[in-house]
Design a protein around this motif. Structure first.
Motif, PDB file in Angstrom:
ATOM      1  N   HIS A  55      -3.435   2.247  -5.657  1.00  0.00           N
ATOM      2  CA  HIS A  55      -4.512   2.055  -6.625  1.00  0.00           C
ATOM      3  C   HIS A  55      -5.526   3.189  -6.592  1.00  0.00           C
ATOM      4  CE1 HIS A  55      -6.982   0.582  -3.225  1.00  0.00           C
ATOM      5  NE2 HIS A  55      -5.911  -0.094  -2.873  1.00  0.00           N
ATOM      6  N   SER A  56      -5.195   4.311  -5.954  1.00  0.00           N
ATOM      7  CA  SER A  56      -6.085   5.477  -5.942  1.00  0.00           C
ATOM      8  C   SER A  56      -5.255   6.747  -6.093  1.00  0.00           C
ATOM      9  CB  SER A  56      -6.878   5.544  -4.633  1.00  0.00           C
ATOM     10  OG  SER A  56      -6.048   5.960  -3.552  1.00  0.00           O
ATOM     11  N   ALA A  57      -5.911   7.808  -6.568  1.00  0.00           N
ATOM     12  CA  ALA A  57      -5.219   9.088  -6.724  1.00  0.00           C
ATOM     13  C   ALA A  57      -4.727   9.602  -5.371  1.00  0.00           C
ATOM     14  CB  ALA A  57      -6.168  10.100  -7.375  1.00  0.00           C
ATOM     15  N   GLU A  58      -5.497   9.353  -4.335  1.00  0.00           N
ATOM     16  CA  GLU A  58      -5.126   9.772  -2.983  1.00  0.00           C
ATOM     17  C   GLU A  58      -3.827   9.095  -2.543  1.00  0.00           C
ATOM     18  OE1 GLU A  58      -7.905  10.426   0.943  1.00  0.00           O
ATOM     19  OE2 GLU A  58      -8.000   8.466  -0.039  1.00  0.00           O
ATOM     20  N   GLN A  59      -3.698   7.819  -2.859  1.00  0.00           N
ATOM     21  CA  GLN A  59      -2.492   7.083  -2.483  1.00  0.00           C
ATOM     22  C   GLN A  59      -1.282   7.562  -3.288  1.00  0.00           C
ATOM     23  OE1 GLN A  59      -4.115   3.230  -3.253  1.00  0.00           O
ATOM     24  NE2 GLN A  59      -4.940   2.977  -1.184  1.00  0.00           N
TER      25      GLN A  59
ATOM     26  N   GLU B 234       4.173   7.673 -11.442  1.00  0.00           N
ATOM     27  CA  GLU B 234       3.501   8.964 -11.260  1.00  0.00           C
ATOM     28  C   GLU B 234       3.768   9.534  -9.873  1.00  0.00           C
ATOM     29  OE1 GLU B 234      -1.035  10.851 -11.240  1.00  0.00           O
ATOM     30  OE2 GLU B 234      -0.680   8.880 -12.153  1.00  0.00           O
ATOM     31  N   ALA B 235       3.921   8.668  -8.890  1.00  0.00           N
ATOM     32  CA  ALA B 235       4.195   9.092  -7.515  1.00  0.00           C
ATOM     33  C   ALA B 235       5.664   9.437  -7.286  1.00  0.00           C
ATOM     34  CB  ALA B 235       3.765   8.000  -6.541  1.00  0.00           C
TER      35      ALA B 235
ATOM     36  N   SER C  66       2.886  -1.801   8.736  1.00  0.00           N
ATOM     37  CA  SER C  66       1.475  -1.628   9.138  1.00  0.00           C
ATOM     38  C   SER C  66       1.243  -0.300   9.842  1.00  0.00           C
ATOM     39  CB  SER C  66       1.036  -2.801  10.034  1.00  0.00           C
ATOM     40  OG  SER C  66       0.951  -3.996   9.294  1.00  0.00           O
ATOM     41  N   ARG C  67       1.649   0.767   9.165  1.00  0.00           N
ATOM     42  CA  ARG C  67       1.450   2.110   9.715  1.00  0.00           C
ATOM     43  C   ARG C  67       0.878   3.080   8.679  1.00  0.00           C
ATOM     44  NH1 ARG C  67       5.766   0.158  12.964  1.00  0.00           N
ATOM     45  NH2 ARG C  67       5.899   1.052  15.085  1.00  0.00           N
ATOM     46  N   ALA C  68       0.115   2.572   7.726  1.00  0.00           N
ATOM     47  CA  ALA C  68      -0.527   3.432   6.735  1.00  0.00           C
ATOM     48  C   ALA C  68      -1.823   3.965   7.330  1.00  0.00           C
ATOM     49  CB  ALA C  68      -0.782   2.668   5.447  1.00  0.00           C
ATOM     50  N   PHE C  69      -1.691   4.912   8.255  1.00  0.00           N
ATOM     51  CA  PHE C  69      -2.827   5.413   9.020  1.00  0.00           C
ATOM     52  C   PHE C  69      -3.516   6.595   8.354  1.00  0.00           C
ATOM     53  CE2 PHE C  69      -0.084   3.905  12.771  1.00  0.00           C
ATOM     54  CZ  PHE C  69      -0.648   2.640  12.747  1.00  0.00           C
ATOM     55  N   GLY C  70      -2.995   7.046   7.207  1.00  0.00           N
ATOM     56  CA  GLY C  70      -3.629   8.153   6.520  1.00  0.00           C
ATOM     57  C   GLY C  70      -4.930   7.737   5.865  1.00  0.00           C
ATOM     58  N   PRO C  71      -5.753   8.703   5.440  1.00  0.00           N
ATOM     59  CA  PRO C  71      -7.036   8.378   4.797  1.00  0.00           C
ATOM     60  C   PRO C  71      -6.839   7.470   3.588  1.00  0.00           C
ATOM     61  CG  PRO C  71      -6.851  10.741   5.238  1.00  0.00           C
ATOM     62  CD  PRO C  71      -5.504  10.151   5.502  1.00  0.00           C
ATOM     63  N   GLY C  72      -7.652   6.426   3.503  1.00  0.00           N
ATOM     64  CA  GLY C  72      -7.563   5.533   2.364  1.00  0.00           C
ATOM     65  C   GLY C  72      -6.286   4.724   2.314  1.00  0.00           C
ATOM     66  N   LEU C  73      -5.760   4.354   3.494  1.00  0.00           N
ATOM     67  CA  LEU C  73      -4.527   3.560   3.586  1.00  0.00           C
ATOM     68  C   LEU C  73      -3.368   4.254   2.877  1.00  0.00           C
ATOM     69  CD1 LEU C  73      -5.987  -0.035   3.035  1.00  0.00           C
ATOM     70  CD2 LEU C  73      -5.296   1.014   5.207  1.00  0.00           C
ATOM     71  N   THR C  74      -3.081   5.468   3.323  1.00  0.00           N
ATOM     72  CA  THR C  74      -2.007   6.274   2.742  1.00  0.00           C
ATOM     73  C   THR C  74      -0.889   6.491   3.752  1.00  0.00           C
ATOM     74  OG1 THR C  74      -3.210   8.275   3.397  1.00  0.00           O
ATOM     75  CG2 THR C  74      -3.510   7.508   1.134  1.00  0.00           C
TER      76      THR C  74
ATOM     77  N   TRP D 155       2.156   9.084  -1.609  1.00  0.00           N
ATOM     78  CA  TRP D 155       3.480   8.513  -1.840  1.00  0.00           C
ATOM     79  C   TRP D 155       4.434   9.526  -2.473  1.00  0.00           C
ATOM     80  CZ3 TRP D 155       5.630   4.742   0.497  1.00  0.00           C
ATOM     81  CH2 TRP D 155       4.886   3.642   0.946  1.00  0.00           C
ATOM     82  N   ARG D 156       3.908  10.481  -3.210  1.00  0.00           N
ATOM     83  CA  ARG D 156       4.761  11.516  -3.799  1.00  0.00           C
ATOM     84  C   ARG D 156       5.519  12.279  -2.718  1.00  0.00           C
ATOM     85  NH1 ARG D 156       7.657  13.340  -8.097  1.00  0.00           N
ATOM     86  NH2 ARG D 156       5.987  12.801  -9.545  1.00  0.00           N
TER      87      ARG D 156
END
Length: 358
Positions: free
Chosen positions: A74-78, A167-168, A27-35, A82-83
């Motif tokens: 489920h988003s390009a941002e995510q 892809e990531a 529970s530390r996905a603090f980046g924009p859009g749960l990243t 992850w990459r």
């Protein structure tokens, strides 16, 4: 004699040893859009000496989220975020699979942008208990039963997330079929009261798990697909009555696919016979998160030597010991996990555990 520190070929992916980092929600996905954040990158890179890292559960859709601040795919941002994680793990010589987890009925509208949504499940059966949210503890609500078309669409969400994982830069994906989340909810009669093709007898209740696995294998290749199961586990208000028959039937159906691995987590002491039966049923790489694991326990290593498992997965012990393979080799010493920092918070209890080197 094979030992835990020997390399292994995982369907074409070479692992440096047979010690895996088990998936653990942080529970530390603090980046924009749960990243993932810079700290997430560091957290996984620190643990790259594992033969295989399996990430925390990553939701394949908005409605798949079950806890605050968990990441998605489920988003390009995510995918882009992850990459950075996979690049760091690979730069440190590691291998990493993404665990795809749909929480099903374990969730709450307080987690989602549209708070008019309800969690979804095989059947409208509410779990007992509460969920922590940023607004405080919330009672679980009765989920909405998925329609037949929505079941198929959800299978598609898993396949899409798997494609995003590759892809990531992930080496593969693990499907979370354990611990009372959506796939497990379909397997169990208490949470699956459907009368259509997805519910009722064992052959119908295993259908969702089988179809998700087949869809993901078709999308990214069976050799890059793993499945995690937890026979007999009562977590998240689950109750099984035909455990061995259910899981043997599922594994029998999946056996011809040639999956990368099957991952069994022994949440319930006393079910080693079921583990051994599944081990016999499955001809591929067998990963075991054993019930003997403790915070300072290296006593599970003989399970590799006697053939019970091909790979051993460690959870809390890996959380607190970034260099766990080295510590297991010397029988310790081990850092003790700080349970107060398991979920949420800052870098304390996340990337500040010392290694043997200091």
């Amino acid at each position: 004699m094979t030992i835990a520190f020997d390399p292994i070929d995982l369907s074409g992916t070479r692992l440096a040893n047979r010690i895996a980092m088990a998936p653990m929600t942080r529970s530390r996905a603090f980046g924009p859009g749960l990243t993932p954040t810079d700290s997430t990158v560091e957290y996984y890179a620190q643990r790259a000496s594992a033969g295989l890292i399996v990430t925390e559960g990553i939701q394949p859709s908005v409605i798949g989220q079950g806890y605050p601040d968990t990441p998605g795919l489920h988003s390009a941002e995510q995918v882009a975020a992850w990459r950075r994680v996979t690049d760091a793990v690979h730069a440190n010589g590691g291998r990493i699979f993404a665990q795809i987890m749909h929480a099903g009925r374990i969730g709450h509208p307080a987690l989602w942008p549209d708070q008019e949504l309800l969690s979804v499940a095989p059947s409208a059966v509410a779990p007992q208990g509460q969920l922590y949210t940023h607004e405080g503890p919330k009672d679980f609500l009765t989920p909405r039963e998925l329609t037949g078309a929505e079941v198929r669409a959800t299978i598609g969400d898993f396949a899409s997330a798997a494609r995003n994982a590759i892809e990531a830069g992930f080496d593969g994906v693990e499907l979370h079929g354990a611990n009372g989340y959506l796939i497990h909810q379909f397997l169990t009669a208490g949470t699956n009261r459907r009368t259509d093709e997805w519910g009722g007898p064992v052959e119908n209740r295993i259908r969702f798990a089988a179809e998700v696995t087949k869809a993901v294998a078709a999308e990214i290749g069976a050799s890059r697909t793993g499945l995690r199961l937890s026979p007999g586990n009562a977590h998240n208000d689950m109750a099984e009555t035909d455990t061995e028959a259910t899981y043997l039937a599922l594994v029998e159906q999946l056996e011809p696919l040639g999956l990368g691995y099957l991952h069994i987590t022994e949440n319930v002491p006393g079910l080693r016979d079921v583990t051994l039966a599944l081990r016999k049923q499955f001809s591929g790489t067998f990963v075991l998160n054993p019930s003997t694991e403790g915070f300072t326990d290296h006593g599970a290593l003989p399970l590799i030597e006697d053939g019970t498992a091909d790979i051993l997965a460690f959870g809390a012990l890996f959380l607190a010991n970034p260099d766990l393979p080295a510590r297991l080799k010397t029988a310790g010493p081990y850092n003790t996990p700080d349970t107060a920092t398991f979920f949420g918070g800052d870098d304390k209890g996340y990337i500040d555990y010392p290694t043997l080197a200091g």
